[in-house]
Enzyme design. Structure first.
Site, PDB file in Angstrom:
ATOM      1  N   LEU A  11       6.769  -3.680  -3.646  1.00  0.00           N
ATOM      2  CA  LEU A  11       8.196  -3.947  -3.470  1.00  0.00           C
ATOM      3  C   LEU A  11       8.811  -3.114  -2.356  1.00  0.00           C
ATOM      4  O   LEU A  11       9.994  -3.264  -2.051  1.00  0.00           O
ATOM      5  CB  LEU A  11       8.959  -3.646  -4.769  1.00  0.00           C
ATOM      6  CG  LEU A  11       8.661  -4.522  -5.977  1.00  0.00           C
ATOM      7  CD1 LEU A  11       9.487  -4.056  -7.175  1.00  0.00           C
ATOM      8  CD2 LEU A  11       8.946  -5.986  -5.666  1.00  0.00           C
ATOM      9  N   SER A  12       8.037  -2.231  -1.744  1.00  0.00           N
ATOM     10  CA  SER A  12       8.591  -1.277  -0.780  1.00  0.00           C
ATOM     11  C   SER A  12       8.766  -1.881   0.609  1.00  0.00           C
ATOM     12  O   SER A  12       7.779  -2.276   1.244  1.00  0.00           O
ATOM     13  CB  SER A  12       7.682  -0.052  -0.679  1.00  0.00           C
ATOM     14  OG  SER A  12       8.053   0.758   0.425  1.00  0.00           O
TER      15      SER A  12
END
Length: 199
Positions: A11-12
């Site tokens: 998700l980064s």
């Protein structure tokens, strides 16, 4: 041969903006990379960080400038507010863990494909079909989404504990067996210099 433990979240945005530079650096120095996807929100809770939605407006305003700026610098397509974020990072993380255990494909390409799906392609990386597509394009068996579930869940939890023990507090985070750590895609140049013995 140097060993790099790569802690990241699917998700980064910053892991996405790292592109495949880690793999290029590792190949240049003959270093090996162990990919350690982890639950970044749980890591923040354990190490004093905050969920992006809970951060001070000043930090959010800077993030809104910095992420597109870094994307332009890297020449990468980037959507600051992707349609499917946040989403459940566990399924894509389990697939990466399963692929690493199985071998036979391009793990760096798989990781970047999943990150790109989220941050540039408006695809939901929690969906089975998206993950299967990324696996197949990187040379892995798409069936790993099913066969790797149990081991993936166990390793995903263990990666979080390993991260806390290694003083990891964000993503991407690179820990070298020399004892040196590097936080952020903007420290990859420093990682390269360190592996050259210059830093």
């Amino acid at each position: 041969m140097a060993q790099i433990e790569y802690y990241f979240s699917t998700l980064s945005p910053y892991a996405y903006l790292a592109g495949t530079r880690l793999e290029d650096i590792a190949a240049k120095h003959g270093a090996s990379v162990t990919y350690k996807p982890m639950d970044i929100l749980a890591l923040f809770t354990r190490t004093g960080g905050q969920h992006p939605s809970e951060r001070h407006p000043a930090r959010l305003a800077y993030r809104a400038q910095e992420l597109p700026r870094q994307a332009r610098k890297a020449g990468m397509t980037f959507n600051l507010q992707p349609a499917h974020w946040p989403t459940n990072a566990a399924p894509s993380s389990y697939a990466i863990i399963a692929a690493q255990n199985a071998g036979g494909g391009d793990l760096g390409a798989l990781v970047h494909s999943i990150l790109r799906a989220c941050w540039a392609e408006e695809r939901d990386i929690a969906e089975d079909e998206v993950i299967k597509d990324c696996l197949e394009k990187a040379g892995f068996d798409p069936g790993l989404t099913v066969s790797g579930l149990l081991t993936g869940a166990e390793t995903y939890a263990a990666n979080l504990e390993d991260a806390v023990a290694a003083n990891v507090f964000g993503a991407p985070f690179y820990v070298v067996d020399s004892g040196q750590s590097f936080w952020g895609q903007d420290r990859l140049e420093d990682l390269d210099l360190h592996l050259q013995g210059k830093l």
